[in-house]
Design a protein around this motif. Structure first.
Motif, mmCIF file in Angstrom:
data_model
loop_
_atom_site.group_PDB
_atom_site.id
_atom_site.type_symbol
_atom_site.label_atom_id
_atom_site.label_comp_id
_atom_site.label_asym_id
_atom_site.label_seq_id
_atom_site.Cartn_x
_atom_site.Cartn_y
_atom_site.Cartn_z
ATOM 1 N N HIS A 131 0.510 -1.242 0.106
ATOM 2 C CA HIS A 131 -0.131 -0.368 0.081
ATOM 3 C C HIS A 131 0.322 0.904 0.248
ATOM 4 C CE1 HIS A 131 -3.981 -2.028 0.409
ATOM 5 N NE2 HIS A 131 -3.626 -2.871 1.475
ATOM 6 N N ARG A 132 1.936 1.568 0.295
ATOM 7 C CA ARG A 132 2.698 2.135 1.068
ATOM 8 C C ARG A 132 3.238 2.661 -0.640
ATOM 9 N NH1 ARG A 132 5.665 1.281 5.083
ATOM 10 N NH2 ARG A 132 7.470 0.449 4.146
ATOM 11 N N LEU A 133 3.753 1.863 -1.535
ATOM 12 C CA LEU A 133 4.205 1.675 -2.600
ATOM 13 C C LEU A 133 3.110 2.147 -3.389
ATOM 14 C CD1 LEU A 133 6.778 -1.056 -2.094
ATOM 15 C CD2 LEU A 133 7.400 0.960 -2.445
ATOM 16 N N LYS A 134 2.014 1.720 -2.818
ATOM 17 C CA LYS A 134 0.860 2.014 -3.876
ATOM 18 C C LYS A 134 0.837 0.960 -5.364
ATOM 19 C CE LYS A 134 0.391 6.735 -3.667
ATOM 20 N NZ LYS A 134 0.967 6.905 -2.186
ATOM 21 N N ILE A 135 1.180 -0.161 -5.329
ATOM 22 C CA ILE A 135 1.349 -1.691 -5.502
ATOM 23 C C ILE A 135 0.797 -2.456 -5.469
ATOM 24 C CG2 ILE A 135 3.672 -0.832 -6.870
ATOM 25 C CD1 ILE A 135 4.396 -3.104 -5.182
ATOM 26 N N ALA A 136 -0.671 -1.852 -4.101
ATOM 27 C CA ALA A 136 -1.430 -3.159 -3.701
ATOM 28 C C ALA A 136 -2.719 -3.084 -5.050
ATOM 29 C CB ALA A 136 -2.208 -2.451 -2.347
#
Length: 407
Positions: free
Chosen positions: A112-117
């Motif tokens: 989620h932090r990397l915005k790849i969820a």
């Protein structure tokens, strides 16, 4: 059985005949659980794009040419992208837009932090099958915890039923939760891909080490859920079936399974102890189970008088399941294991001729193999991005900004 890597199948040109040829998979996995899932897809022809950090030195989990990496990460290409860099993230989205499957086993909060969820990618690519393994589940009170195999073995009850009674908890000798979660996720991916054929849409598939371990408790779990019995350690004996366990011989121990009424009688005759059939306490499975120690002691006294090969031949002739207790070297020397070709020969670019563990799946008319070595870090980055539509100038720009790495 093939004798050298020259005999290994298929070659890279032959992978188009494999059932997963044409399937593109983004591999963001670490450690063992996620890579176990991806290995199934890789072995059967999927195009695996391993996405790694650009400054990774051993991002595959150990030396790239080490025995673990070579066995676990075969048949992949590698791109080294900095997902924290805006341009690296944008390049990743280009890859995700046309991928069929993405597999990851990061901590829940990291993706989620990397915005790849999944939530970040589902509208970009509605056909994407997004597959995750976590330690304890994607939601719930433990969702943010990091999980590893042995922790799950303990929390999931396995260590409490493994080992000899009174010796305390014992881990299993392989990372069984990692492997089980990876195997189950591969099944989930294939189920969702099949569903996509019907609906035209991908979706989210996930499991966890804890869920996989609880599932693998199997009859020990239903024994508690239905009858309230909390299993304990039984050592090398089967928890409920007697006799079924390890017994000494004149040279090395063997496993014997003779717990049914028919097999028990056949075993008594084969052992030359028909008098055991007349012992009142031993005439039923429940009676033998209750008198386990005396049954096992009596059997051991007899089995230790002859060598293991004699007992295996004798018991096999009587139709009684049995077998040796092999070490790893003996496993791969076993004639049946050799016949099954479980040690697959490969030619590694630096190790030379060597062997890895073969896929246990058999598909009539098809043959898998190792057609790519473990890739060097970022080895295929430029070709992967070019396939995604980036120009040579854009690729050079990513390299200049440090968003794209490689060796």
């Amino acid at each position: 059985m093939p004798d050298s890597a020259a005999d290994a199948k298929p070659s890279s040109a032959e992978t188009t005949s494999l059932p997963l040829a044409g399937l593109r998979v983004l591999d963001l996995t670490l450690a063992r659980a996620g890579p176990t899932c991806v290995r199934h897809l890789a072995d059967w022809g999927a195009d695996i794009i391993r996405v790694e950090p650009p400054r990774s030195t051993d991002g595959l989990g150990g030396p790239r040419d080490g025995f673990d990496s070579v066995n676990l990460h075969r048949n992949k290409r590698s791109i080294a992208l900095d997902l924290k860099h805006p341009d690296g993230h944008a390049a990743f989205l280009k890859l995700a837009a046309t991928a069929d499957v993405l597999v990851e086993n990061m901590r829940v909060q990291v993706k989620h932090r990397l915005k790849i969820a999944y939530e970040d990618l589902k509208d970009l690519n509605p056909r994407l099958v997004y597959a995750s393994i976590s330690g304890f589940g994607q939601t719930g009170p433990y969702a943010k915890r990091g999980g590893v195999d042995q922790i799950a073995q303990g929390m999931g009850g396995l260590m409490s039923i493994t080992g000899e009674p009174g010796r305390g908890p014992m881990r299993v000798g392989i990372p069984i939760d990692d492997l089980t979660a990876g195997n189950l996720l591969a099944l989930g991916v294939m189920m969702k891909l099949y569903d996509r054929e019907r609906t035209g849409r991908g979706g989210y598939v996930h499991t966890s080490l804890l869920e996989s371990q609880v599932f693998m408790l199997d009859f020990q779990a239903s024994r508690y859920l239905m009858d309230g019995e909390v299993a304990g350690q039984a050592g090398n004996d089967h928890p409920v079936n007697i006799p079924m366990g390890v017994f000494p011989t004149a040279d090395k121990p063997i496993n014997i399974a003779a717990s049914s009424p028919k097999l028990w009688e056949a075993f008594c005759r084969a052992a030359g102890r028909e008098d055991w059939m007349r012992v009142p306490e031993w005439q039923t499975a429940a009676g033998r189970s209750k008198d386990r120690a005396r049954v096992n002691a009596a059997i051991s006294e007899v089995t230790r008088t002859k060598p293991s090969e004699w007992w295996i031949a004798t018991l096999e002739e009587a139709g009684i399941p049995c077998g040796p207790v092999n070490d790893i070297a003996e496993v791969f020397a076993d004639p049946q294991v050799r016949h099954l070709e479980m040690a697959m020969p490969i030619r590694h670019r630096r190790r030379g001729d060597t062997r890895v563990v073969a896929s246990p799946l058999n598909v009539e008319g098809l043959e898998t193999g190792v057609y790519r070595d473990v890739p060097d870090l970022g080895e295929h980055g430029e070709e992967i991005l070019a396939e995604a539509g980036l120009s040579a100038a854009e690729i050079e720009g990513l390299k200049a900004k440090g968003a794209l790495g490689g060796e």
